[in-house]
Design a protein around this motif. Structure first.
Motif, PDB file in Angstrom:
ATOM      1  N   PRO A  44       6.198 -20.429   0.578  1.00  0.00           N
ATOM      2  CA  PRO A  44       7.582 -20.487   0.088  1.00  0.00           C
ATOM      3  C   PRO A  44       8.358 -21.674   0.650  1.00  0.00           C
ATOM      4  O   PRO A  44       9.359 -22.095   0.073  1.00  0.00           O
ATOM      5  N   GLY A  45       7.875 -22.224   1.761  1.00  0.00           N
ATOM      6  CA  GLY A  45       8.575 -23.344   2.366  1.00  0.00           C
ATOM      7  C   GLY A  45       8.299 -24.677   1.683  1.00  0.00           C
ATOM      8  O   GLY A  45       9.206 -25.441   1.399  1.00  0.00           O
ATOM      9  N   CYS A  46       7.014 -24.968   1.393  1.00  0.00           N
ATOM     10  CA  CYS A  46       6.661 -26.295   0.875  1.00  0.00           C
ATOM     11  C   CYS A  46       5.843 -26.250  -0.404  1.00  0.00           C
ATOM     12  O   CYS A  46       5.574 -27.278  -1.007  1.00  0.00           O
ATOM     13  N   GLY A  47       5.423 -25.067  -0.832  1.00  0.00           N
ATOM     14  CA  GLY A  47       4.682 -24.958  -2.086  1.00  0.00           C
ATOM     15  C   GLY A  47       3.187 -25.199  -1.950  1.00  0.00           C
ATOM     16  O   GLY A  47       2.442 -25.056  -2.912  1.00  0.00           O
ATOM     17  N   THR A  48       2.728 -25.542  -0.756  1.00  0.00           N
ATOM     18  CA  THR A  48       1.292 -25.779  -0.552  1.00  0.00           C
ATOM     19  C   THR A  48       0.520 -24.465  -0.672  1.00  0.00           C
ATOM     20  O   THR A  48       0.993 -23.421  -0.226  1.00  0.00           O
ATOM     21  N   GLN A  49      -0.647 -24.518  -1.284  1.00  0.00           N
ATOM     22  CA  GLN A  49      -1.474 -23.332  -1.417  1.00  0.00           C
ATOM     23  C   GLN A  49      -2.099 -22.996  -0.061  1.00  0.00           C
ATOM     24  O   GLN A  49      -2.727 -23.858   0.560  1.00  0.00           O
ATOM     25  N   ALA A  50      -1.903 -21.777   0.365  1.00  0.00           N
ATOM     26  CA  ALA A  50      -2.431 -21.342   1.652  1.00  0.00           C
ATOM     27  C   ALA A  50      -3.510 -20.291   1.429  1.00  0.00           C
ATOM     28  O   ALA A  50      -3.403 -19.461   0.529  1.00  0.00           O
ATOM     29  N   MET A  51      -4.542 -20.350   2.238  1.00  0.00           N
ATOM     30  CA  MET A  51      -5.663 -19.418   2.108  1.00  0.00           C
ATOM     31  C   MET A  51      -5.921 -18.647   3.396  1.00  0.00           C
ATOM     32  O   MET A  51      -6.419 -17.534   3.376  1.00  0.00           O
ATOM     33  N   LYS A  52      -5.599 -19.293   4.524  1.00  0.00           N
ATOM     34  CA  LYS A  52      -5.975 -18.702   5.806  1.00  0.00           C
ATOM     35  C   LYS A  52      -5.128 -17.471   6.112  1.00  0.00           C
ATOM     36  O   LYS A  52      -3.887 -17.540   6.118  1.00  0.00           O
ATOM     37  N   VAL A  53      -5.813 -16.360   6.382  1.00  0.00           N
ATOM     38  CA  VAL A  53      -5.118 -15.100   6.632  1.00  0.00           C
ATOM     39  C   VAL A  53      -4.764 -14.978   8.113  1.00  0.00           C
ATOM     40  O   VAL A  53      -5.616 -15.139   8.986  1.00  0.00           O
ATOM     41  N   HIS A  54      -3.517 -14.723   8.370  1.00  0.00           N
ATOM     42  CA  HIS A  54      -3.039 -14.523   9.740  1.00  0.00           C
ATOM     43  C   HIS A  54      -3.124 -13.057  10.118  1.00  0.00           C
ATOM     44  O   HIS A  54      -3.384 -12.703  11.258  1.00  0.00           O
ATOM     45  N   GLY A  55      -2.889 -12.197   9.133  1.00  0.00           N
ATOM     46  CA  GLY A  55      -2.959 -10.766   9.388  1.00  0.00           C
ATOM     47  C   GLY A  55      -2.583 -10.000   8.132  1.00  0.00           C
ATOM     48  O   GLY A  55      -2.303 -10.594   7.100  1.00  0.00           O
ATOM     49  N   TYR A  56      -2.602  -8.672   8.261  1.00  0.00           N
ATOM     50  CA  TYR A  56      -2.289  -7.833   7.108  1.00  0.00           C
ATOM     51  C   TYR A  56      -1.131  -6.912   7.437  1.00  0.00           C
ATOM     52  O   TYR A  56      -0.932  -6.523   8.582  1.00  0.00           O
ATOM     53  N   GLN A  57      -0.396  -6.561   6.391  1.00  0.00           N
ATOM     54  CA  GLN A  57       0.689  -5.592   6.535  1.00  0.00           C
ATOM     55  C   GLN A  57       0.597  -4.632   5.361  1.00  0.00           C
ATOM     56  O   GLN A  57       0.073  -4.984   4.312  1.00  0.00           O
ATOM     57  N   TRP A  58       1.140  -3.445   5.564  1.00  0.00           N
ATOM     58  CA  TRP A  58       1.159  -2.473   4.472  1.00  0.00           C
ATOM     59  C   TRP A  58       2.564  -2.341   3.939  1.00  0.00           C
ATOM     60  O   TRP A  58       3.522  -2.251   4.701  1.00  0.00           O
ATOM     61  N   ARG A  59       2.668  -2.346   2.629  1.00  0.00           N
ATOM     62  CA  ARG A  59       3.952  -2.068   1.989  1.00  0.00           C
ATOM     63  C   ARG A  59       3.764  -0.866   1.084  1.00  0.00           C
ATOM     64  O   ARG A  59       2.706  -0.692   0.475  1.00  0.00           O
ATOM     65  N   THR A  60       4.781  -0.029   1.033  1.00  0.00           N
ATOM     66  CA  THR A  60       4.727   1.142   0.177  1.00  0.00           C
ATOM     67  C   THR A  60       5.846   1.050  -0.838  1.00  0.00           C
ATOM     68  O   THR A  60       7.004   0.860  -0.476  1.00  0.00           O
ATOM     69  N   VAL A  61       5.487   1.141  -2.100  1.00  0.00           N
ATOM     70  CA  VAL A  61       6.500   1.135  -3.156  1.00  0.00           C
ATOM     71  C   VAL A  61       6.252   2.308  -4.101  1.00  0.00           C
ATOM     72  O   VAL A  61       5.114   2.718  -4.304  1.00  0.00           O
ATOM     73  N   ALA A  62       7.334   2.843  -4.640  1.00  0.00           N
ATOM     74  CA  ALA A  62       7.210   3.906  -5.637  1.00  0.00           C
ATOM     75  C   ALA A  62       7.073   3.264  -7.007  1.00  0.00           C
ATOM     76  O   ALA A  62       7.687   2.238  -7.296  1.00  0.00           O
ATOM     77  N   ASP A  63       6.230   3.873  -7.844  1.00  0.00           N
ATOM     78  CA  ASP A  63       6.059   3.372  -9.208  1.00  0.00           C
ATOM     79  C   ASP A  63       6.467   4.472 -10.191  1.00  0.00           C
ATOM     80  O   ASP A  63       6.800   5.586  -9.786  1.00  0.00           O
ATOM     81  N   VAL A  64       6.419   4.161 -11.468  1.00  0.00           N
ATOM     82  CA  VAL A  64       6.830   5.149 -12.481  1.00  0.00           C
ATOM     83  C   VAL A  64       5.919   6.375 -12.403  1.00  0.00           C
ATOM     84  O   VAL A  64       4.726   6.253 -12.136  1.00  0.00           O
ATOM     85  N   PRO A  65       6.489   7.576 -12.615  1.00  0.00           N
ATOM     86  CA  PRO A  65       5.683   8.796 -12.517  1.00  0.00           C
ATOM     87  C   PRO A  65       4.575   8.842 -13.568  1.00  0.00           C
ATOM     88  O   PRO A  65       4.698   8.278 -14.649  1.00  0.00           O
TER      89      PRO A  65
END
Ligand SMILES: [Zn+2]
Length: 171
Positions: A44-65
């Motif tokens: 998001p800062g410079c638009g360069t494509q990044a591949m290297k993974v620093h770590g993982y996070q979990w996000r939880t979102v509700a979707d349509v029933p």
């Protein structure tokens, strides 16, 4: 087995930018476990494509029933490292259309809630949503309503402050 995968893709077509790994029947709700695809993502800062993974996070979102049951999607999201040294060090990938920043619902669920609360404000709206399998407090319904574009009805300032505080909170 292929047929099951086809069915999952059909039912959860709105989540197609994600890789669905499992669908778990939790009784009153259906839990979808998913992850983001492995490909590169733009910094998001410079638009360069990044591949290297620093770590993982979990996000939880509700979707349509589905099946008159709530759907909760747990997504494993990558934190990536920008390869440009002078740039931001790490960033969390975004998936517009599925995972919006700071949102706990998918855009299509937010849009459905918006359609209901626009017509039925207050308790009537939350009662109808509850019958449709969407659990929502009146307070949240109001926030969804305030986020909709209503040019002819300006948002009262006192509610705007509350809304701002809640959206700014990071979880
Ligand atoms: Zn960058």
């Amino acid at each position: 087995m292929q047929k099951i995968n086809d069915l999952v893709e059909l039912v959860f077509s709105g989540l197609s930018p994600l890789v669905i790994e499992d669908v778990v029947d939790q009784g009153e709700l259906i839990e979808v476990r998913a992850r983001t695809p492995n490909g590169p993502a733009a910094c998001p800062g410079c638009g360069t494509q990044a591949m290297k993974v620093h770590g993982y996070q979990w996000r939880t979102v509700a979707d349509v029933p589905i099946d008159a049951r709530r759907v909760v999607v747990g997504v494993r999201v990558r934190r990536l490292v920008c390869p440009i040294r002078s740039c931001v060090q790490t960033f969390r990938e975004q998936l517009p259309g599925v995972l919006e920043r700071y949102q706990r619902r998918t855009p299509r669920l937010t849009s459905q809630i918006g359609a209901v609360v626009r017509e039925l404000a207050g308790r009537a709206g939350t009662r109808l949503l509850s019958a449709l399998g969407v659990l929502l407090s009146r307070h949240t319904a109001l926030r969804v309503l305030l986020r909709l574009a209503l040019p002819e009805r300006p948002v009262p300032r006192v509610l705007g402050v509350d809304d701002f505080a809640l959206r700014k909170r990071r979880s």
